[in-house]
Enzyme design. Structure first.
Site, PDB file in Angstrom:
ATOM      1  N   CYS A 115       0.821  -1.221   0.000  1.00 22.89           N
ATOM      2  CA  CYS A 115       0.000   0.000   0.000  1.00 22.89           C
ATOM      3  C   CYS A 115       0.847   1.259   0.000  1.00 22.89           C
ATOM      4  O   CYS A 115       0.330   2.360  -0.158  1.00 22.89           O
ATOM      5  CB  CYS A 115      -0.939   0.004   1.199  1.00 22.89           C
ATOM      6  N   HIS A 254      -2.732   6.977   3.803  1.00 21.16           N
ATOM      7  CA  HIS A 254      -3.279   5.719   3.294  1.00 21.16           C
ATOM      8  C   HIS A 254      -4.535   5.371   4.102  1.00 21.16           C
ATOM      9  O   HIS A 254      -4.614   5.640   5.295  1.00 21.16           O
ATOM     10  CB  HIS A 254      -2.240   4.608   3.407  1.00 21.16           C
ATOM     11  N   ASN A 284     -10.110   0.168   1.664  1.00 19.27           N
ATOM     12  CA  ASN A 284      -8.669   0.252   1.436  1.00 19.27           C
ATOM     13  C   ASN A 284      -8.381  -0.145  -0.017  1.00 19.27           C
ATOM     14  O   ASN A 284      -8.604  -1.289  -0.394  1.00 19.27           O
ATOM     15  CB  ASN A 284      -7.975  -0.704   2.428  1.00 19.27           C
TER      16      ASN A 284
HETATM   17  N1  COA Z   1     -17.329  -9.021  11.007  1.00 20.00           N
HETATM   18  C1  COA Z   1     -17.606  -9.416  12.261  1.00 20.00           C
HETATM   19  N2  COA Z   1     -16.653  -9.841  13.100  1.00 20.00           N
HETATM   20  C2  COA Z   1     -15.399  -9.904  12.649  1.00 20.00           C
HETATM   21  C3  COA Z   1     -15.064  -9.515  11.339  1.00 20.00           C
HETATM   22  C4  COA Z   1     -16.087  -9.066  10.505  1.00 20.00           C
HETATM   23  N3  COA Z   1     -15.854  -8.676   9.253  1.00 20.00           N
HETATM   24  N4  COA Z   1     -13.720  -9.667  11.183  1.00 20.00           N
HETATM   25  C5  COA Z   1     -13.238 -10.133  12.347  1.00 20.00           C
HETATM   26  N5  COA Z   1     -14.262 -10.283  13.206  1.00 20.00           N
HETATM   27  C6  COA Z   1     -14.167 -10.770  14.593  1.00 20.00           C
HETATM   28  C7  COA Z   1     -12.985 -11.655  14.821  1.00 20.00           C
HETATM   29  O1  COA Z   1     -13.240 -12.973  14.406  1.00 20.00           O
HETATM   30  C8  COA Z   1     -12.783 -11.539  16.309  1.00 20.00           C
HETATM   31  O2  COA Z   1     -13.682 -12.386  16.927  1.00 20.00           O
HETATM   32  P1  COA Z   1     -13.224 -13.248  18.207  1.00 20.00           P
HETATM   33  O3  COA Z   1     -12.829 -12.234  19.239  1.00 20.00           O
HETATM   34  O4  COA Z   1     -14.454 -14.013  18.533  1.00 20.00           O
HETATM   35  O5  COA Z   1     -12.097 -14.080  17.709  1.00 20.00           O
HETATM   36  C9  COA Z   1     -13.213 -10.103  16.597  1.00 20.00           C
HETATM   37  O6  COA Z   1     -13.994  -9.680  15.469  1.00 20.00           O
HETATM   38  C10 COA Z   1     -12.060  -9.143  16.803  1.00 20.00           C
HETATM   39  O7  COA Z   1     -11.127  -9.341  15.773  1.00 20.00           O
HETATM   40  P2  COA Z   1      -9.809  -8.492  15.709  1.00 20.00           P
HETATM   41  O8  COA Z   1      -9.006  -8.952  14.518  1.00 20.00           O
HETATM   42  O9  COA Z   1      -9.148  -8.445  17.036  1.00 20.00           O
HETATM   43  O10 COA Z   1     -10.427  -7.058  15.405  1.00 20.00           O
HETATM   44  P3  COA Z   1      -9.692  -5.678  15.339  1.00 20.00           P
HETATM   45  O11 COA Z   1     -10.324  -4.732  16.260  1.00 20.00           O
HETATM   46  O12 COA Z   1      -8.191  -5.816  15.373  1.00 20.00           O
HETATM   47  O13 COA Z   1     -10.064  -5.202  13.866  1.00 20.00           O
HETATM   48  C11 COA Z   1      -9.118  -5.023  11.677  1.00 20.00           C
HETATM   49  C12 COA Z   1      -9.651  -5.965  12.757  1.00 20.00           C
HETATM   50  C13 COA Z   1      -8.670  -5.865  10.495  1.00 20.00           C
HETATM   51  C14 COA Z   1     -10.204  -4.091  11.263  1.00 20.00           C
HETATM   52  C15 COA Z   1      -7.927  -4.246  12.255  1.00 20.00           C
HETATM   53  O14 COA Z   1      -7.037  -5.122  12.893  1.00 20.00           O
HETATM   54  C16 COA Z   1      -7.173  -3.482  11.222  1.00 20.00           C
HETATM   55  O15 COA Z   1      -7.659  -2.529  10.655  1.00 20.00           O
HETATM   56  N6  COA Z   1      -5.913  -3.850  11.012  1.00 20.00           N
HETATM   57  C17 COA Z   1      -4.995  -3.112  10.173  1.00 20.00           C
HETATM   58  C18 COA Z   1      -5.336  -3.284   8.756  1.00 20.00           C
HETATM   59  C19 COA Z   1      -4.262  -2.646   7.972  1.00 20.00           C
HETATM   60  O16 COA Z   1      -3.759  -1.613   8.306  1.00 20.00           O
HETATM   61  N7  COA Z   1      -3.865  -3.277   6.945  1.00 20.00           N
HETATM   62  C20 COA Z   1      -2.778  -2.776   6.203  1.00 20.00           C
HETATM   63  C21 COA Z   1      -3.191  -2.738   4.860  1.00 20.00           C
HETATM   64  S1  COA Z   1      -2.144  -1.659   4.082  1.00 20.00           S
END
Ligand code: COA
Length: 327
Positions: A115, A254, A284
């Protein structure tokens, strides 16, 4: 050798018309509009129709940037496409774009920096202009991520969208690029990866059965990295450019997660209207997020000639980068 100054002559973007809302996703995976909006800031994203490729979006964005720059395809002497979702692994998407534009005088290649691809490509394109090697450089960030998403994996498929943004660079009187600060840490490569299809794990019936050709991400670790690096790299680039955060007119970050953007905004004490956000509408778009946001800010009249802008990216690699730009 005396270096020339390089600047942005024109900006353009292209988004596919088809919209997928969070409510649409509720019908195909176990998720909710509420979860996606509160955790990421995303409400909807664009995806291409069948038969539309990364090079199509890239070409459309390029045409509008060429128009905005008041130049023509024959004048372009270099095309760089930043993408992690090329039309094909070989040849480069930039070559398809060159043919579609009829930019017959341009050399063409792709850059892969996750990205951060657009910021990396901007640094390379501006160097060609500064050395006097090229007069009109097209730098494009273009992605069709929808084809690389596992639509059964709710932890990734809700996050990404398709789109493209482009700029035309050329020689200018006053410095347009005050600093590039770029970095990478390959020891974190497996946090965000498409495992299959390369020399490491060539395509086979097994890799397809194991869904190895889709994006895999460790969201949590990537999140922590992103929050840290976005603030740090912006600060370093501002200092290296001889500027302070008070000089900054716009942050164009980003768009991976609204919470990551908010933490950077607070660190630099910027009012909300000085940060360009489009993650709510597009998700994204990897290399395309920054140039699309830049184009929207310019087209809407918010961002004006002379403004000081920080373009800041991070992503697969892991990579990061900030450009301090006098638009
Ligand atoms: N809908 C509902 N629940 C979801 C879900 C969705 N789409 N995706 C994940 N969950 C659940 C998970 O399974 C987890 O459940 P559990 O606690 O029962 O295991 C719970 O939600 C929390 O998941 P977690 O991964 O800890 O959530 P989070 O608060 O970290 O958010 C992201 C997840 C991906 C949104 C976040 O980590 C993020 O934005 N990461 C960075 C992404 C990024 O910068 N990428 C770089 C690209 S350049």
């Amino acid at each position: 050798m005396k270096l020339l100054e390089a600047g942005i002559l024109g900006v353009g973007s292209a988004l596919p018309p088809k919209i997928i809302t969070n409510f649409d996703l509720e019908n195909i995976i176990d998720t909710s509009d509420e979860w996606i909006r509160t955790r990421t800031g995303i409400s909807e994203r664009r995806v291409v129709e069948e038969g539309v490729y990364t090079s199509d979006l890239a070409t459309q964005a390029a045409l509008s940037a060429i128009d905005a720059a008041g130049t023509c395809a024959e004048e372009i002497d270099l095309i760089i496409v930043a993408t992690v979702t090329p039309d094909t692994f070989m040849p480069s998407t930039a070559c398809f774009v060159q043919a579609k534009l009829g930019a017959k005088n341009a050399m063409a290649f792709d850059m892969s920096a996750g990205c951060t691809g657009f910021v990396y490509a901007l640094s390379v394109g501006s160097a060609y202009v500064r050395m006097g090697t090229c007069k009109r450089v097209l730098v494009i960030g273009a992605e069709v991520l929808s084809k690389f998403l596992d639509w059964q994996d709710r932890t990734t498929c809700v996050l990404f969208g398709d789109g493209a943004g482009a700029v035309v660079l050329g020689p200018v009187e006053q410095p347009g690029f005050l600093n590039f600060t770029l970095g990478a840490d390959g020891s974190m490569a497996d946090l965000l990866v498409i495992p299959g299809g390369g020399s490491r794990l060539p395509a086979s019936a097994q890799t397809i059965a194991d869904r190895q050709h889709y994006i895999k991400m460790c969201g949590n670790e990537t999140f922590k990295f992103a929050v840290r690096v976005m603030g740090e790299v912006t600060q370093q680039a501002l200092e290296a450019a001889g500027c302070s955060k008070d000089d900054l007119d716009f942050l164009v970050p980003h768009q991976a997660n609204l919470r990551i953007i908010e933490s950077a905004r607070k660190r630099f004490n910027l009012p909300e209207d000085r940060v360009v956000i489009n993650i709510d509408r597009y998700g994204n778009m990897s290399s395309a997020s920054i140039p699309v946001a830049l184009d929207e800010a310019i087209t809407s009249g918010r961002l004006q000639r002379g403004d000081l802008v920080a373009l800041v990216g991070f992503g697969a690699g892991l990579t990061w980068g900030a450009a301090i730009v006098r638009y």
